[in-house]
Design an enzyme around this catalytic site. Structure first.
Site, PDB file in Angstrom:
ATOM      1  N   GLY A  45      90.196  85.234  19.564  1.00 45.56           N
ATOM      2  CA  GLY A  45      90.796  87.445  19.765  1.00 45.56           C
ATOM      3  C   GLY A  45      92.099  87.452  20.167  1.00 45.56           C
ATOM      4  N   LEU A  47      94.124  84.731  48.010  1.00 39.15           N
ATOM      5  CA  LEU A  47      94.873  83.268  47.786  1.00 39.15           C
ATOM      6  C   LEU A  47      93.363  82.292  46.908  1.00 39.15           C
ATOM      7  N   ALA A  66      93.468  90.530  41.149  1.00 34.77           N
ATOM      8  CA  ALA A  66      92.575  90.506  40.036  1.00 34.77           C
ATOM      9  C   ALA A  66      92.907  89.567  39.566  1.00 34.77           C
ATOM     10  N   THR A  93      96.508  97.890  33.009  1.00 31.45           N
ATOM     11  CA  THR A  93      97.693  97.040  31.840  1.00 31.45           C
ATOM     12  C   THR A  93      97.633  97.618  30.521  1.00 31.45           C
ATOM     13  N   ASP A  94      98.413  97.680  29.429  1.00 33.35           N
ATOM     14  CA  ASP A  94      98.311  98.142  28.455  1.00 33.35           C
ATOM     15  C   ASP A  94      97.035  97.376  27.959  1.00 33.35           C
ATOM     16  N   GLU A  95      96.534  96.486  27.878  1.00 29.66           N
ATOM     17  CA  GLU A  95      95.302  95.242  27.294  1.00 29.66           C
ATOM     18  C   GLU A  95      93.860  96.123  26.825  1.00 29.66           C
ATOM     19  N   LYS A 113      89.831  94.691  33.047  1.00 31.96           N
ATOM     20  CA  LYS A 113      90.224  95.435  33.648  1.00 31.96           C
ATOM     21  C   LYS A 113      89.791  96.901  33.069  1.00 31.96           C
ATOM     22  N   ASN A 130     106.968  86.522  20.030  1.00 36.96           N
ATOM     23  CA  ASN A 130     106.937  85.291  20.663  1.00 36.96           C
ATOM     24  C   ASN A 130     108.012  84.241  20.803  1.00 36.96           C
ATOM     25  N   LYS A 157     102.034  81.969  32.410  1.00 41.17           N
ATOM     26  CA  LYS A 157     102.320  83.011  31.633  1.00 41.17           C
ATOM     27  C   LYS A 157     103.099  82.441  30.676  1.00 41.17           C
ATOM     28  N   THR A 201      85.705  89.949  40.184  1.00 43.00           N
ATOM     29  CA  THR A 201      86.653  89.966  40.983  1.00 43.00           C
ATOM     30  C   THR A 201      87.611  92.073  40.508  1.00 43.00           C
ATOM     31  N   TYR A 217      89.225  89.598  29.706  1.00 45.45           N
ATOM     32  CA  TYR A 217      90.368  89.903  30.981  1.00 45.45           C
ATOM     33  C   TYR A 217      90.639  91.535  30.870  1.00 45.45           C
TER      34      TYR A 217
HETATM   35  P1  NAD Z   1      98.107  87.094  39.645  1.00 47.33           P
HETATM   36  O1  NAD Z   1      97.425  86.531  39.226  1.00 47.33           O
HETATM   37  O2  NAD Z   1     100.287  86.800  39.513  1.00 47.33           O
HETATM   38  O3  NAD Z   1      97.898  87.789  40.998  1.00 47.33           O
HETATM   39  C1  NAD Z   1      96.953  87.927  41.249  1.00 47.33           C
HETATM   40  C2  NAD Z   1      96.977  88.080  42.995  1.00 47.33           C
HETATM   41  O4  NAD Z   1      95.275  88.707  43.000  1.00 47.33           O
HETATM   42  C3  NAD Z   1      97.105  86.952  43.770  1.00 47.33           C
HETATM   43  O5  NAD Z   1      97.344  86.359  45.243  1.00 47.33           O
HETATM   44  C4  NAD Z   1      95.337  86.380  44.091  1.00 47.33           C
HETATM   45  O6  NAD Z   1      95.022  85.619  44.920  1.00 47.33           O
HETATM   46  C5  NAD Z   1      94.485  87.669  43.997  1.00 47.33           C
HETATM   47  N1  NAD Z   1      93.356  87.802  44.264  1.00 47.33           N
HETATM   48  C6  NAD Z   1      92.518  87.222  43.185  1.00 47.33           C
HETATM   49  N2  NAD Z   1      91.173  87.714  43.407  1.00 47.33           N
HETATM   50  C7  NAD Z   1      90.808  88.321  44.030  1.00 47.33           C
HETATM   51  C8  NAD Z   1      90.290  88.851  45.120  1.00 47.33           C
HETATM   52  N3  NAD Z   1      88.715  87.864  44.798  1.00 47.33           N
HETATM   53  N4  NAD Z   1      90.504  89.089  46.416  1.00 47.33           N
HETATM   54  C9  NAD Z   1      91.585  89.300  47.215  1.00 47.33           C
HETATM   55  N5  NAD Z   1      92.924  88.574  45.932  1.00 47.33           N
HETATM   56  C10 NAD Z   1      92.197  88.547  45.461  1.00 47.33           C
HETATM   57  O7  NAD Z   1      98.419  88.742  38.851  1.00 47.33           O
HETATM   58  P2  NAD Z   1     100.044  89.444  38.612  1.00 47.33           P
HETATM   59  O8  NAD Z   1     100.604  88.922  37.391  1.00 47.33           O
HETATM   60  O9  NAD Z   1     100.645  89.430  39.968  1.00 47.33           O
HETATM   61  O10 NAD Z   1      98.852  91.154  38.409  1.00 47.33           O
HETATM   62  C11 NAD Z   1      99.220  91.918  39.402  1.00 47.33           C
HETATM   63  C12 NAD Z   1      97.970  93.149  39.307  1.00 47.33           C
HETATM   64  O11 NAD Z   1      98.583  93.635  38.079  1.00 47.33           O
HETATM   65  C13 NAD Z   1      96.563  92.497  38.004  1.00 47.33           C
HETATM   66  O12 NAD Z   1      96.099  93.939  37.934  1.00 47.33           O
HETATM   67  C14 NAD Z   1      97.447  92.870  36.850  1.00 47.33           C
HETATM   68  O13 NAD Z   1      95.642  93.062  36.234  1.00 47.33           O
HETATM   69  C15 NAD Z   1      98.144  93.544  36.462  1.00 47.33           C
HETATM   70  N6  NAD Z   1      99.247  93.643  35.233  1.00 47.33           N
HETATM   71  C16 NAD Z   1      99.676  92.466  35.343  1.00 47.33           C
HETATM   72  C17 NAD Z   1     100.307  92.031  34.875  1.00 47.33           C
HETATM   73  C18 NAD Z   1     101.905  90.909  34.425  1.00 47.33           C
HETATM   74  O14 NAD Z   1     102.221  91.008  33.313  1.00 47.33           O
HETATM   75  N7  NAD Z   1     101.615  89.777  35.113  1.00 47.33           N
HETATM   76  C19 NAD Z   1     100.828  93.487  33.501  1.00 47.33           C
HETATM   77  C20 NAD Z   1      99.964  94.607  33.915  1.00 47.33           C
HETATM   78  C21 NAD Z   1      99.051  94.785  34.592  1.00 47.33           C
HETATM   79  O1  DAU Z   2     100.242  93.329  28.714  1.00 44.20           O
HETATM   80  C1  DAU Z   2      99.768  92.585  30.131  1.00 44.20           C
HETATM   81  C2  DAU Z   2      99.217  92.398  30.438  1.00 44.20           C
HETATM   82  O2  DAU Z   2     100.308  90.625  30.036  1.00 44.20           O
HETATM   83  C3  DAU Z   2      99.076  91.730  31.441  1.00 44.20           C
HETATM   84  O3  DAU Z   2      97.918  92.666  31.219  1.00 44.20           O
HETATM   85  C4  DAU Z   2      98.121  90.059  32.066  1.00 44.20           C
HETATM   86  O4  DAU Z   2      98.099  89.854  33.811  1.00 44.20           O
HETATM   87  C5  DAU Z   2      99.479  89.061  31.702  1.00 44.20           C
HETATM   88  O5  DAU Z   2      98.599  87.636  31.636  1.00 44.20           O
HETATM   89  C6  DAU Z   2      99.975  89.457  29.921  1.00 44.20           C
HETATM   90  O6  DAU Z   2      99.107  89.020  29.085  1.00 44.20           O
HETATM   91  P1  DAU Z   2      99.990  88.253  27.715  1.00 44.20           P
HETATM   92  O7  DAU Z   2      98.345  87.436  27.007  1.00 44.20           O
HETATM   93  O8  DAU Z   2     100.369  88.876  27.379  1.00 44.20           O
HETATM   94  O9  DAU Z   2     100.500  86.270  28.837  1.00 44.20           O
HETATM   95  P2  DAU Z   2     100.680  85.921  28.241  1.00 44.20           P
HETATM   96  O10 DAU Z   2     101.768  85.053  29.062  1.00 44.20           O
HETATM   97  O11 DAU Z   2      99.212  85.113  28.659  1.00 44.20           O
HETATM   98  O12 DAU Z   2     100.963  84.850  26.970  1.00 44.20           O
HETATM   99  C7  DAU Z   2     102.023  86.574  26.281  1.00 44.20           C
HETATM  100  C8  DAU Z   2     101.883  85.742  24.968  1.00 44.20           C
HETATM  101  O13 DAU Z   2     102.482  84.497  24.638  1.00 44.20           O
HETATM  102  C9  DAU Z   2     100.838  85.952  24.362  1.00 44.20           C
HETATM  103  O14 DAU Z   2     101.234  86.457  22.526  1.00 44.20           O
HETATM  104  C10 DAU Z   2     100.115  84.301  24.085  1.00 44.20           C
HETATM  105  C11 DAU Z   2     101.562  83.902  23.605  1.00 44.20           C
HETATM  106  N1  DAU Z   2     101.705  82.451  24.684  1.00 44.20           N
HETATM  107  C12 DAU Z   2     100.999  82.557  25.745  1.00 44.20           C
HETATM  108  C13 DAU Z   2     100.946  81.295  26.118  1.00 44.20           C
HETATM  109  C14 DAU Z   2     100.261  81.068  27.328  1.00 44.20           C
HETATM  110  C15 DAU Z   2     101.435  81.238  23.476  1.00 44.20           C
HETATM  111  O15 DAU Z   2     102.032  81.462  22.492  1.00 44.20           O
HETATM  112  N2  DAU Z   2     101.446  79.757  24.495  1.00 44.20           N
HETATM  113  C16 DAU Z   2     100.999  80.144  25.967  1.00 44.20           C
HETATM  114  O16 DAU Z   2     100.849  78.662  25.852  1.00 44.20           O
END
Ligand code: NAD
Ligand code: DAU
Length: 337
Positions: free
Chosen positions: A276, A35, A81, A123-125, A154, A250, A189, A98, A150
């Site tokens: 970056g 949490l 994560a 992630t694809d990142e 990963k 975007n 996000k 973490t 990040y």
């Molecule tokens: P999020 O940030 O919404 O949620 C992360 C969760 O992990 C939270 O509930 C947090 O409390 C928990 N957490 C963080 N550190 C912890 C710890 N040390 N121990 C236990 N719990 C912990 O993340 P999300 O967007 O749901 O992403 C989930 C997973 O999917 C991540 O591994 C992320 O890298 C991966 N991922 C996310 C996306 C995306 O677009 N959001 C895309 C590809 C992969």
């Molecule tokens: O590709 C998968 C990844 O996507 C996941 O692994 C990550 O957990 C998730 O956060 C996400 O990463 P991005 O950096 O791509 O997502 P974000 O939503 O932060 O940003 C999406 C795009 O929008 C990126 O090009 C940055 C841009 N952006 C983001 C924010 C927060 C803006 O232009 N303005 C903003 O305020």
């Protein structure tokens, strides 16, 4: 089957638990979550009294708690994560702790407890950045080239998961997924930030020239892909999971949201770029399609509209989330409330 989900109070993890209990009502789900600012048990309020669901508050870096959570478990699905790139630029240490160390603690415990499958959500990142207007695209054979703290953390976790398979024979699978969107996504996000800022009458901060490209996937499609990998995936393999958007940048995403909400382009505010900043992601998901029969079911435009509707209907959820710590973070990153 008893299944341990880590990070189940976050965006994708909570969507996954809701999906899992709906589609596998006989299974027992344990949600281990620290949490952090991103974890929110409100996401799971509809199932909190379900006798097949239990919550365990704890850190994946804590061996004692992890060993306890793993008792009698068959499957582990590891979401926990630190997940936001901008926060990783401000404070990389939490990400290494973490994402790298926490994953290793889980892997040790999974070995000790003879887990039948450890599925790691990545992630694809980890693959780095592609050029704009290029035909290149990431797939399972693309070399790793992470460019943010990040992504590097990963990538480190992916390498550990693969190493535990090769060295100790732990039955693992990995998925590398593109950008998810949908309900319960934390409004740091891009998509939920844009929607909720507009609903509050604020502008949408767009980094740099706004011509950055992401591949967008509706979160339920991601959950279904994980389900299929658990059911039919080959141990030791990696699967790329991507969506149906084709090189949408975007600015185009924001313009779609503006149109849905009936707002004009004066609501776009160009702000300082992310250091970056990866220019373009694009993902080839033909392996999971050919081998497991998965493909995305939810088109971007329709599900973006439904996502906007969700944020309109669930104002209390995101106003609660946008209080407290979020305000300090937002001011630090964007230089204004
Ligand atoms: P999020 O940030 O919404 O949620 C992360 C969760 O992990 C939270 O509930 C947090 O409390 C928990 N957490 C963080 N550190 C912890 C710890 N040390 N121990 C236990 N719990 C912990 O993340 P999300 O967007 O749901 O992403 C989930 C997973 O999917 C991540 O591994 C992320 O890298 C991966 N991922 C996310 C996306 C995306 O677009 N959001 C895309 C590809 C992969
Ligand atoms: O590709 C998968 C990844 O996507 C996941 O692994 C990550 O957990 C998730 O956060 C996400 O990463 P991005 O950096 O791509 O997502 P974000 O939503 O932060 O940003 C999406 C795009 O929008 C990126 O090009 C940055 C841009 N952006 C983001 C924010 C927060 C803006 O232009 N303005 C903003 O305020």
């Amino acid at each position: 089957m008893k299944i341990l989900v880590t990070g189940g109070a976050g965006f994708i993890g909570s969507n996954f638990i809701l999906y899992w209990l709906k589609n596998h009502p006989q299974d027992l789900v344990i949600n281990l979550d620290k949490l952090t600012y991103a974890g929110n048990l409100e996401n799971l309020k509809d199932i909190k009294d379900n006798k097949n669901y239990s919550f365990m508050h704890g850190d994946i870096c804590d061996r004692e708690i992890v060993d306890k959570a793993m008792e009698g478990v068959g499957l582990v699905v590891h979401f926990a994560a630190e997940s936001h790139v901008d926060r990783s630029i401000m404070n990389p240490s939490e990400f290494v702790k973490t994402n790298v160390l926490g994953t290793q603690v889980l892997l040790d415990s999974a070995l000790k407890n003879k887990i039948k499958r450890f599925h790691h959500i990545s992630t694809d990142e980890v693959f780095g950045s592609l050029k704009l207007n290029d035909l290149s695209i990431f797939n399972e054979r693309t070399n790793y080239n992470p460019r943010s703290p990040y992504a590097a953390s990963k990538a480190g976790s992916d390498h550990l998961v693969k190493a535990y398979h090769v060295t100790y024979g732990l039955p693992v699978t990995i998925s590398n997924c593109s950008n998810n969107f949908g309900p319960y996504q934390f409004p740091e996000k891009f998509i939920p930030l844009a929607i909720t800022n507009l609903l509050e009458g604020k502008k949408v901060p767009v980094y740099g020239d706004g011509l950055y490209v992401r591949d967008w996937l509706y979160v339920e499609d991601h959950c279904r892909a994980i389900d299929l990998i658990l059911e039919k995936g080959t141990v030791g393999e990696t699967y790329c999971i991507g969506g149906l958007t084709q090189d949408i940048n975007n600015l185009e995403v924001v313009k779609k949201i503006l149109k849905i909400l009936g707002e004009g382009e004066e609501k776009i505010e160009y702000v300082k770029d992310r250091p970056g900043h990866d220019r373009r992601y694009a993902l080839d998901w033909s392996k999971i399609k050919d081998e497991l029969g998965w493909e995305p079911l939810y088109g971007f435009d329709e599900w973006l509209k439904k996502t906007v509707e969700w944020y309109k209907k669930n104002r209390q959820w995101w106003t609660n989330v946008k209080n407290g710590e979020y305000k300090t973070y937002y001011k630090k990153l964007y230089g204004r409330p």
